[in-house]
Design a protein around this motif. Structure first.
Motif, mmCIF file in Angstrom:
data_model
loop_
_atom_site.group_PDB
_atom_site.id
_atom_site.type_symbol
_atom_site.label_atom_id
_atom_site.label_comp_id
_atom_site.label_asym_id
_atom_site.label_seq_id
_atom_site.Cartn_x
_atom_site.Cartn_y
_atom_site.Cartn_z
ATOM 1 N N TYR A 142 0.825 -1.211 0.000
ATOM 2 C CA TYR A 142 0.000 0.000 0.000
ATOM 3 C C TYR A 142 0.858 1.261 0.000
ATOM 4 C CZ TYR A 142 0.523 0.530 5.155
ATOM 5 O OH TYR A 142 1.013 0.712 6.427
ATOM 6 N N PHE A 143 2.075 1.183 0.580
ATOM 7 C CA PHE A 143 2.942 2.358 0.547
ATOM 8 C C PHE A 143 3.473 2.583 -0.874
ATOM 9 C CE2 PHE A 143 6.844 4.831 1.247
ATOM 10 C CZ PHE A 143 6.330 5.857 2.023
ATOM 11 N N LEU A 144 3.757 1.512 -1.618
ATOM 12 C CA LEU A 144 4.137 1.649 -3.028
ATOM 13 C C LEU A 144 3.023 2.326 -3.819
ATOM 14 C CD1 LEU A 144 5.833 -1.796 -3.752
ATOM 15 C CD2 LEU A 144 6.874 0.436 -4.150
ATOM 16 N N VAL A 145 1.791 1.896 -3.574
ATOM 17 C CA VAL A 145 0.647 2.522 -4.237
ATOM 18 C C VAL A 145 0.553 3.993 -3.850
ATOM 19 C CG1 VAL A 145 -1.882 2.532 -4.377
ATOM 20 C CG2 VAL A 145 -0.638 0.362 -4.455
ATOM 21 N N LEU A 146 0.785 4.296 -2.593
ATOM 22 C CA LEU A 146 0.714 5.679 -2.128
ATOM 23 C C LEU A 146 1.773 6.548 -2.804
ATOM 24 C CD1 LEU A 146 -0.455 7.791 -0.183
ATOM 25 C CD2 LEU A 146 1.132 6.948 1.564
ATOM 26 N N VAL A 147 2.991 6.037 -2.932
ATOM 27 C CA VAL A 147 4.049 6.805 -3.585
ATOM 28 C C VAL A 147 3.711 7.027 -5.060
ATOM 29 C CG1 VAL A 147 6.490 6.825 -4.228
ATOM 30 C CG2 VAL A 147 5.812 6.030 -1.968
ATOM 31 N N ALA A 148 3.210 5.988 -5.731
ATOM 32 C CA ALA A 148 2.821 6.136 -7.137
ATOM 33 C C ALA A 148 1.683 7.135 -7.288
ATOM 34 C CB ALA A 148 2.417 4.779 -7.716
ATOM 35 N N GLN A 198 -3.061 4.233 -14.306
ATOM 36 C CA GLN A 198 -1.693 4.756 -14.312
ATOM 37 C C GLN A 198 -0.852 4.104 -13.214
ATOM 38 O OE1 GLN A 198 -2.595 8.935 -13.953
ATOM 39 N NE2 GLN A 198 -2.402 9.309 -16.155
ATOM 40 N N ILE A 199 -1.439 3.875 -12.050
ATOM 41 C CA ILE A 199 -0.704 3.233 -10.956
ATOM 42 C C ILE A 199 -0.393 1.785 -11.309
ATOM 43 C CG2 ILE A 199 -0.855 2.482 -8.553
ATOM 44 C CD1 ILE A 199 -2.497 4.985 -7.977
ATOM 45 N N VAL A 200 -1.372 1.072 -11.883
ATOM 46 C CA VAL A 200 -1.132 -0.313 -12.296
ATOM 47 C C VAL A 200 0.015 -0.387 -13.288
ATOM 48 C CG1 VAL A 200 -2.117 -2.276 -13.536
ATOM 49 C CG2 VAL A 200 -3.500 -1.050 -11.855
ATOM 50 N N GLU A 201 0.000 0.497 -14.281
ATOM 51 C CA GLU A 201 1.062 0.508 -15.286
ATOM 52 C C GLU A 201 2.394 0.933 -14.675
ATOM 53 O OE1 GLU A 201 3.044 0.033 -18.789
ATOM 54 O OE2 GLU A 201 1.002 -0.613 -18.275
ATOM 55 N N ARG A 202 2.354 1.888 -13.749
ATOM 56 C CA ARG A 202 3.590 2.398 -13.154
ATOM 57 C C ARG A 202 4.298 1.323 -12.334
ATOM 58 N NH1 ARG A 202 7.796 3.773 -12.439
ATOM 59 N NH2 ARG A 202 8.671 5.726 -11.614
ATOM 60 N N LEU A 203 3.524 0.447 -11.678
ATOM 61 C CA LEU A 203 4.104 -0.572 -10.807
ATOM 62 C C LEU A 203 4.256 -1.929 -11.490
ATOM 63 C CD1 LEU A 203 2.193 0.226 -7.488
ATOM 64 C CD2 LEU A 203 4.481 0.967 -8.150
ATOM 65 N N ARG A 204 3.956 -1.994 -12.793
ATOM 66 C CA ARG A 204 3.962 -3.278 -13.490
ATOM 67 C C ARG A 204 5.334 -3.961 -13.445
ATOM 68 N NH1 ARG A 204 0.270 -5.146 -16.627
ATOM 69 N NH2 ARG A 204 -0.660 -3.087 -16.970
ATOM 70 N N ASN A 205 6.402 -3.169 -13.498
ATOM 71 C CA ASN A 205 7.751 -3.740 -13.528
ATOM 72 C C ASN A 205 8.374 -3.884 -12.144
ATOM 73 O OD1 ASN A 205 7.752 -3.908 -16.363
ATOM 74 N ND2 ASN A 205 8.385 -1.753 -16.547
ATOM 75 N N HIS A 206 7.588 -3.634 -11.103
ATOM 76 C CA HIS A 206 8.101 -3.820 -9.748
ATOM 77 C C HIS A 206 8.033 -5.304 -9.392
ATOM 78 C CE1 HIS A 206 8.504 -3.501 -5.378
ATOM 79 N NE2 HIS A 206 9.006 -2.295 -5.581
ATOM 80 N N VAL A 263 7.387 -6.876 -6.773
ATOM 81 C CA VAL A 263 6.305 -7.252 -5.863
ATOM 82 C C VAL A 263 4.933 -7.000 -6.481
ATOM 83 C CG1 VAL A 263 5.265 -6.757 -3.607
ATOM 84 C CG2 VAL A 263 7.747 -6.848 -3.848
ATOM 85 N N CYS A 264 4.849 -6.038 -7.383
ATOM 86 C CA CYS A 264 3.546 -5.585 -7.875
ATOM 87 C C CYS A 264 3.313 -5.922 -9.348
ATOM 88 C CB CYS A 264 3.416 -4.076 -7.673
ATOM 89 S SG CYS A 264 3.613 -3.555 -5.959
ATOM 90 N N GLY A 265 4.026 -6.879 -9.882
ATOM 91 C CA GLY A 265 3.881 -7.202 -11.295
ATOM 92 C C GLY A 265 2.483 -7.644 -11.677
ATOM 93 N N ARG A 266 1.767 -8.258 -10.736
ATOM 94 C CA ARG A 266 0.413 -8.765 -11.014
ATOM 95 C C ARG A 266 -0.656 -7.942 -10.294
ATOM 96 N NH1 ARG A 266 1.059 -15.397 -10.786
ATOM 97 N NH2 ARG A 266 2.693 -15.548 -12.393
ATOM 98 N N LEU A 267 -0.306 -6.753 -9.908
ATOM 99 C CA LEU A 267 -1.262 -5.890 -9.209
ATOM 100 C C LEU A 267 -2.401 -5.511 -10.149
ATOM 101 C CD1 LEU A 267 -1.410 -4.511 -6.358
ATOM 102 C CD2 LEU A 267 -0.537 -2.457 -7.477
ATOM 103 N N PRO A 287 9.732 1.629 -9.776
ATOM 104 C CA PRO A 287 10.563 1.193 -10.906
ATOM 105 C C PRO A 287 11.021 2.399 -11.720
ATOM 106 C CG PRO A 287 8.507 -0.061 -10.789
ATOM 107 C CD PRO A 287 8.362 1.082 -9.839
ATOM 108 N N PRO A 288 12.178 2.316 -12.385
ATOM 109 C CA PRO A 288 12.633 3.428 -13.231
ATOM 110 C C PRO A 288 11.608 3.745 -14.309
ATOM 111 C CG PRO A 288 14.378 1.810 -12.918
ATOM 112 C CD PRO A 288 13.129 1.194 -12.366
ATOM 113 N N ARG A 289 11.427 5.014 -14.581
ATOM 114 C CA ARG A 289 10.500 5.428 -15.637
ATOM 115 C C ARG A 289 11.168 5.266 -16.993
ATOM 116 N NH1 ARG A 289 7.579 11.004 -14.508
ATOM 117 N NH2 ARG A 289 9.709 11.812 -14.661
ATOM 118 N N ARG A 290 10.385 4.882 -17.990
ATOM 119 C CA ARG A 290 10.923 4.717 -19.329
ATOM 120 C C ARG A 290 11.369 6.060 -19.887
ATOM 121 N NH1 ARG A 290 6.276 0.771 -22.001
ATOM 122 N NH2 ARG A 290 6.629 -1.035 -20.629
ATOM 123 N N GLY A 291 12.590 6.085 -20.389
ATOM 124 C CA GLY A 291 13.104 7.316 -20.991
ATOM 125 C C GLY A 291 13.411 8.393 -19.980
#
Length: 264
Positions: free
Chosen positions: A152-158, A177-185, A187-191, A250-254
């Motif tokens: 939930y803290f990852l979601v909060l930061v995103a 946007q949060i789902v996509e932002r955390l997709r490469n984490h 822990v949260c790949g299947r969020l 996760p690092p942002r693309r570009g």
């Protein structure tokens, strides 16, 4: 407190270009700034016709510095470049406004461009964690108990990321946007979107205890958007999520590394 460093960047865009100017001030020192003149000397010269000859002054105390606005008509802004758009306004004739930022930019308005200079203060001093140990009585409850290793803290930061990166002063991240932002984490790949919404509800209702926003005519979308904005506003005001917390995402693309401030 060892003093502050006042830095005026180079003015390469003018006909009489000058290099950067730096002043070191210790406790008790005062530096005046403005357009200046033969009869009104200033330590920090801002050669713009829209700037008063004596626009203001900086005064350094033992543990902070103060800004006085000597203009009769113009307000000045003091910005925190490291604080996701944080700033406060110093109205005309305000004397000795304390500045809480470790790194600040003082901005003076003009017709064609903004005139600004930077002030670097030493890191703030904090008390040890001992606090009131040994005074007896029951322990003090924690106002907001957040597990910084939780999902939930990852979601909060995103959720807070757009404001922390100063991409928008009002927008908050949406569920997709949060789902996509955390997709490469890892822990949260299947969020899922439903899980993100559940984390946001848990934050609002259990961890932060935010009352449901909106009136009787607010639809579900309006209530959810209001809840997100209330969460972001609360955690940023109290510093529960800070710019350095973006490192857990996760690092942002570009994405490019932010330039470091020179001179601190």
């Amino acid at each position: 407190m060892s003093g502050v460093l006042v830095h005026l960047p180079s003015d390469g865009g003018t006909e009489a270009a000058r290099g950067p100017v730096s002043l070191r001030l210790g406790p008790g020192d005062v530096a005046r700034f403005g357009r200046g003149s033969a009869s009104v000397p200033v330590e920090l010269r801002l050669p713009h016709p829209a700037v008063s000859r004596l626009a203001g002054e900086i005064r350094v105390t033992e543990d902070h510095w103060q800004l006085s606005n000597l203009s009769t008509a113009q307000s000045y802004l003091v910005e925190n470049p490291e604080g996701a758009g944080e700033y406060f306004r110093v109205p005309p004739r305000r004397a000795g406004a304390p500045v809480p930022f470790e790194f600040a930019r003082v901005v003076l308005p003009t017709q064609d461009r903004l005139v600004s200079f930077q002030v670097f203060a030493p890191d703030h001093v904090y008390l040890g964690s001992g606090g009131s140990a040994g005074q007896g009585g029951t322990d003090t409850l924690t106002a907001f108990s957040l597990d910084r290793t939780s999902t939930y803290f990852l979601v909060l930061v995103a959720l807070c990321e757009p404001r922390l990166r100063d991409e928008s002063a009002v927008a908050v991240a949406t569920t997709p946007q949060i789902v996509e932002r955390l997709r490469n984490h890892p822990v949260c790949g299947r969020l899922t979107a439903r899980a993100v919404s559940s984390h946001i509800d848990y934050l609002a209702e259990e961890k932060l205890r935010i009352a449901a926003p909106g009136g009787a005519d607010s639809g579900p979308g309006g209530r959810r958007n209001g809840k997100r904005e209330a969460i972001v506003g609360l955690v940023l005001r109290f510093g529960l999520v800070r710019e350095e917390d973006l490192e857990i995402l996760p690092p942002r693309r570009g994405a490019h590394r932010r330039p470091e401030v020179v001179g601190r």
